[in-house]
Design a protein around this motif. Structure first.
Motif, PDB file in Angstrom:
ATOM      1  N   VAL A   1      -8.856  13.132 -12.275  1.00 63.40           N
ATOM      2  CA  VAL A   1      -8.447  14.334 -12.577  1.00 63.40           C
ATOM      3  C   VAL A   1      -6.833  14.409 -12.143  1.00 63.40           C
ATOM      4  N   ASP A   2      -6.588  13.515 -11.382  1.00 63.45           N
ATOM      5  CA  ASP A   2      -5.009  13.419 -11.166  1.00 63.45           C
ATOM      6  C   ASP A   2      -4.306  12.696 -12.343  1.00 63.45           C
ATOM      7  N   ILE A   3      -4.856  11.722 -13.029  1.00 61.27           N
ATOM      8  CA  ILE A   3      -4.547  11.219 -14.097  1.00 61.27           C
ATOM      9  C   ILE A   3      -4.381  11.976 -15.301  1.00 61.27           C
ATOM     10  N   ILE A   4      -5.478  12.959 -15.513  1.00 57.39           N
ATOM     11  CA  ILE A   4      -5.487  14.006 -16.606  1.00 57.39           C
ATOM     12  C   ILE A   4      -4.583  14.761 -16.517  1.00 57.39           C
ATOM     13  N   GLU A   5      -4.174  15.221 -15.246  1.00 53.64           N
ATOM     14  CA  GLU A   5      -3.185  16.462 -15.143  1.00 53.64           C
ATOM     15  C   GLU A   5      -1.740  16.069 -15.248  1.00 53.64           C
ATOM     16  N   HIS A   6      -1.358  14.797 -14.807  1.00 53.77           N
ATOM     17  CA  HIS A   6      -0.149  14.370 -14.497  1.00 53.77           C
ATOM     18  C   HIS A   6       0.093  13.070 -15.654  1.00 53.77           C
ATOM     19  N   GLY A   7      -0.764  12.925 -16.509  1.00 55.13           N
ATOM     20  CA  GLY A   7      -0.438  11.685 -17.431  1.00 55.13           C
ATOM     21  C   GLY A   7      -0.229  10.354 -16.835  1.00 55.13           C
ATOM     22  N   GLY A   8      -0.809  10.115 -15.735  1.00 55.54           N
ATOM     23  CA  GLY A   8      -0.671   8.669 -15.197  1.00 55.54           C
ATOM     24  C   GLY A   8      -1.256   8.893 -13.653  1.00 55.54           C
ATOM     25  N   VAL A   9      -0.826   7.899 -12.901  1.00 53.96           N
ATOM     26  CA  VAL A   9      -1.397   7.819 -11.828  1.00 53.96           C
ATOM     27  C   VAL A   9      -0.652   8.643 -10.621  1.00 53.96           C
ATOM     28  N   ALA A  10      -1.391   9.366  -9.883  1.00 57.60           N
ATOM     29  CA  ALA A  10      -0.792  10.085  -9.022  1.00 57.60           C
ATOM     30  C   ALA A  10      -0.041   9.511  -8.258  1.00 57.60           C
ATOM     31  N   SER A  11       0.994  10.322  -7.471  1.00 59.03           N
ATOM     32  CA  SER A  11       1.853   9.803  -6.397  1.00 59.03           C
ATOM     33  C   SER A  11       1.222   9.335  -5.179  1.00 59.03           C
ATOM     34  N   SER A  12       0.127  10.180  -4.936  1.00 51.56           N
ATOM     35  CA  SER A  12      -0.677   9.596  -3.464  1.00 51.56           C
ATOM     36  C   SER A  12      -1.339   8.677  -3.867  1.00 51.56           C
ATOM     37  N   TYR A  13      -1.644   8.123  -4.878  1.00 50.01           N
ATOM     38  CA  TYR A  13      -2.410   6.868  -5.019  1.00 50.01           C
ATOM     39  C   TYR A  13      -1.462   5.712  -5.178  1.00 50.01           C
ATOM     40  N   SER A  14      -0.336   5.905  -5.806  1.00 47.90           N
ATOM     41  CA  SER A  14       0.472   4.942  -5.972  1.00 47.90           C
ATOM     42  C   SER A  14       1.181   4.460  -4.651  1.00 47.90           C
ATOM     43  N   ALA A  15       1.146   5.420  -3.607  1.00 51.59           N
ATOM     44  CA  ALA A  15       1.720   5.307  -2.556  1.00 51.59           C
ATOM     45  C   ALA A  15       0.629   4.566  -1.567  1.00 51.59           C
ATOM     46  N   ASN A  16      -0.465   4.707  -1.716  1.00 54.04           N
ATOM     47  CA  ASN A  16      -1.726   4.332  -0.929  1.00 54.04           C
ATOM     48  C   ASN A  16      -2.726   3.634  -2.039  1.00 54.04           C
ATOM     49  N   PRO A  17      -2.274   2.328  -2.534  1.00 50.30           N
ATOM     50  CA  PRO A  17      -2.900   1.791  -3.547  1.00 50.30           C
ATOM     51  C   PRO A  17      -4.411   1.208  -3.313  1.00 50.30           C
ATOM     52  N   GLN A  18      -4.756   1.326  -2.089  1.00 50.27           N
ATOM     53  CA  GLN A  18      -5.849   0.587  -1.224  1.00 50.27           C
ATOM     54  C   GLN A  18      -7.073   1.220  -1.986  1.00 50.27           C
ATOM     55  N   VAL A  19      -7.169   2.471  -2.611  1.00 50.73           N
ATOM     56  CA  VAL A  19      -8.323   3.234  -3.036  1.00 50.73           C
ATOM     57  C   VAL A  19      -8.519   2.401  -4.207  1.00 50.73           C
ATOM     58  N   LEU A  20      -7.542   2.334  -5.104  1.00 48.68           N
ATOM     59  CA  LEU A  20      -7.788   1.801  -6.449  1.00 48.68           C
ATOM     60  C   LEU A  20      -8.126   0.118  -6.119  1.00 48.68           C
ATOM     61  N   ASN A  21      -7.498  -0.496  -5.192  1.00 51.16           N
ATOM     62  CA  ASN A  21      -7.685  -1.944  -5.114  1.00 51.16           C
ATOM     63  C   ASN A  21      -9.115  -2.184  -4.795  1.00 51.16           C
ATOM     64  N   GLN A  22      -9.856  -1.138  -3.826  1.00 52.69           N
ATOM     65  CA  GLN A  22     -11.230  -1.247  -3.346  1.00 52.69           C
ATOM     66  C   GLN A  22     -12.026  -1.061  -4.378  1.00 52.69           C
ATOM     67  N   LEU A  23     -11.925  -0.192  -5.303  1.00 52.10           N
ATOM     68  CA  LEU A  23     -12.701   0.168  -6.589  1.00 52.10           C
ATOM     69  C   LEU A  23     -12.631  -1.242  -7.591  1.00 52.10           C
ATOM     70  N   TYR A  24     -11.231  -1.429  -7.615  1.00 56.33           N
ATOM     71  CA  TYR A  24     -11.086  -2.757  -8.578  1.00 56.33           C
ATOM     72  C   TYR A  24     -11.977  -4.092  -8.024  1.00 56.33           C
ATOM     73  N   ARG A  25     -12.020  -4.209  -6.835  1.00 53.86           N
ATOM     74  CA  ARG A  25     -12.550  -5.195  -6.141  1.00 53.86           C
ATOM     75  C   ARG A  25     -13.969  -5.045  -6.279  1.00 53.86           C
ATOM     76  N   ASP A  26     -14.551  -3.836  -6.056  1.00 51.07           N
ATOM     77  CA  ASP A  26     -15.839  -3.769  -6.103  1.00 51.07           C
ATOM     78  C   ASP A  26     -16.420  -4.141  -7.652  1.00 51.07           C
ATOM     79  N   VAL A  27     -15.722  -3.762  -8.643  1.00 54.41           N
ATOM     80  CA  VAL A  27     -16.118  -3.909  -9.927  1.00 54.41           C
ATOM     81  C   VAL A  27     -16.082  -5.518 -10.355  1.00 54.41           C
ATOM     82  N   GLU A  28     -15.069  -6.219  -9.544  1.00 54.38           N
ATOM     83  CA  GLU A  28     -15.027  -7.824  -9.897  1.00 54.38           C
ATOM     84  C   GLU A  28     -16.032  -8.421  -9.172  1.00 54.38           C
TER      85      GLU A  28
END
Length: 423
Positions: A302-329
């Motif tokens: 939802v944040d990507i759709i609304e702001h056209g990119g990664v939201a600042s809250s996730y860029s400041a705390n990248p562990q959420v995306l890193n965890q999702l990325y690790r799970d996929v890998e």
């Protein structure tokens, strides 16, 4: 006979409605030959009620015997109850009469009936139904006319459901159930009993009479008394022997009453061991983790759709995306080459998050969109369960005890899961 007369005859102290109800039932059932099952906590006075039933019955001139089934070894209880012939087993040097033979025409009180072995329960059931029994080592059928009163401090119905007590014997004994209330449900009787006990013991040991101030009385009444009347009697005897002060205070009473560390809140009756719920605990943990991951992913999209990119809250705390990325890998590595899973755990992949580039040319904003590859998440519970166990083991450096605590299961269950999942 009136309830008050029964109390005076058998030395029963108290005016609790629950106590009066139990005495009334005992008085009503006494003239019959019905089997009675007395239930109540340890120390509540179950044996006293067996004497009431016997003495108020037509068998009062016959013999009475109390047998503690829990104190007799399993190998000899049949011989104790039904007798044995000479040479029936090693050490049987002569014939022996059992309790059902010696108490013929009287009453037998079987205390702690729930501790009786299943084989002996079958023999007892035959006695109750037909009055017949066979001695150990004999083939001759004997007859007896004995009234059986049983007692227990455990939930017999639960013992029936767990297979530790015969259901047919339970219903045969429980013709008239008689429940003795615990002392904590007879608060109005606690101080009366205490005064009676202290008066008896001070007279016996020739010690000064004991009085209690108001605070000590309230402490005595509000105590839970897990040992019931027996525990109250013991404390009264200790005070009569050890205390030389005429007045007992709350501070001095604390030296004799054990401190209660438990909670008085209600507790579920059918509590089961933690191991019984280990499978469900793991399943719930997997589902909750999946729900949390999906919620985080939805917020990210939802944040990507609304702001056209990664939201600042996730860029400041990248562990959420890193965890999702690790799970996929990890899922991909597990399907491609399971033998390399341990190496992939040592070198966990990370995802670098970069802000979208926004260029301003002639006061016109140019939004650069990035195509996102949709990764289908595996919903296999076994795989999620396997991943959780692996992560817990890695976190605690292979120590199963701490990994099991982290997962909320027992170490034995974790060991079994490791073998089942071939980890």
């Amino acid at each position: 006979m009136e309830i008050q007369e029964i109390k005076q005859r058998f030395g029963i102290i108290g005016n609790s409605p629950l106590l009066n109800r139990a005495i009334y039932i005992a008085n009503q059932v006494a003239p019959t030959d019905i089997s009675v099952l007395i239930t109540g906590e340890s120390g509540s006075g179950k044996e006293v009620f067996s004497h009431i039933i016997h003495q108020m019955s037509p068998r009062k001139h016959g013999p009475f015997i109390a047998v503690n089934c829990g104190a007799i070894p399993e190998g000899t209880i049949d011989s104790e109850l039904f007798g044995h012939e000479k040479g029936a087993y090693t050490g049987a040097i002569g014939e022996r009469k059992g309790y059902f033979e010696t108490v013929n025409g009287g009453t037998i009180f079987l205390d702690e009936i729930a501790e009786m072995p299943l084989g002996t329960q079958a023999r007892l059931l035959r006695v109750l139904e037909s009055g017949q029994y066979i001695k150990v080592g004999s083939s001759k059928v004997e007859k007896t006319n004995v009234r059986v009163i049983a007692a227990t401090n455990v939930d017999v119905y639960e013992a029936v459901k767990s297979g530790k007590f015969r259901e047919d014997l339970y219903y045969r004994l429980n013709t008239v159930p008689l429940r003795i209330p615990p002392l904590r449900d007879r608060k109005e009787d606690i101080y009366l009993l205490f005064r009676k006990f202290t008066a008896d013991f001070t007279a016996k040991y020739r010690s000064p009479p004991i009085q209690m101030n108001e605070e000590a009385q309230q402490m005595l009444i509000n105590y839970s008394w897990p040992g019931n009347v027996r525990q109250l009697k013991n404390i009264a005897e200790q005070l009569a022997v050890l205390e030389r002060d005429h007045t007992i205070t709350a501070q001095s009473l604390l030296q004799y009453i054990p401190q209660e560390n438990g909670s008085n809140l209600p507790m579920r009756i059918n509590q089961q061991k933690k191991d019984d719920f280990s499978e469900r605990d793991i399943l719930y943990k997997v589902l909750f983790d999946m729900k949390r991951d999906m919620t985080d992913l939805k917020k990210l999209v939802v944040d990507i759709i609304e702001h056209g990119g990664v939201a600042s809250s996730y860029s400041a705390n990248p562990q959420v995306l890193n965890q999702l990325y690790r799970d996929v890998e990890l899922e991909n590595d597990h399907h491609q080459n399971p033998n390399q899973l341990h190496q992939n755990h040592q070198q966990e992949p990370t995802l670098t998050i970069q802000q979208p580039i926004v260029q301003n040319n002639n006061n016109k904003e140019l939004n650069i969109t990035h195509e996102a590859e949709e990764v289908e998440e595996s919903l296999s519970l076994l795989e999620k369960e396997s991943d959780l166990i692996k992560k817990a083991l890695k976190k605690h450096k292979g120590k199963r005890k701490f990994a099991a605590q982290e997962l909320g299961i027992s170490e034995r269950t974790l060991y079994r899961k490791i073998k089942e999942l071939n980890l």
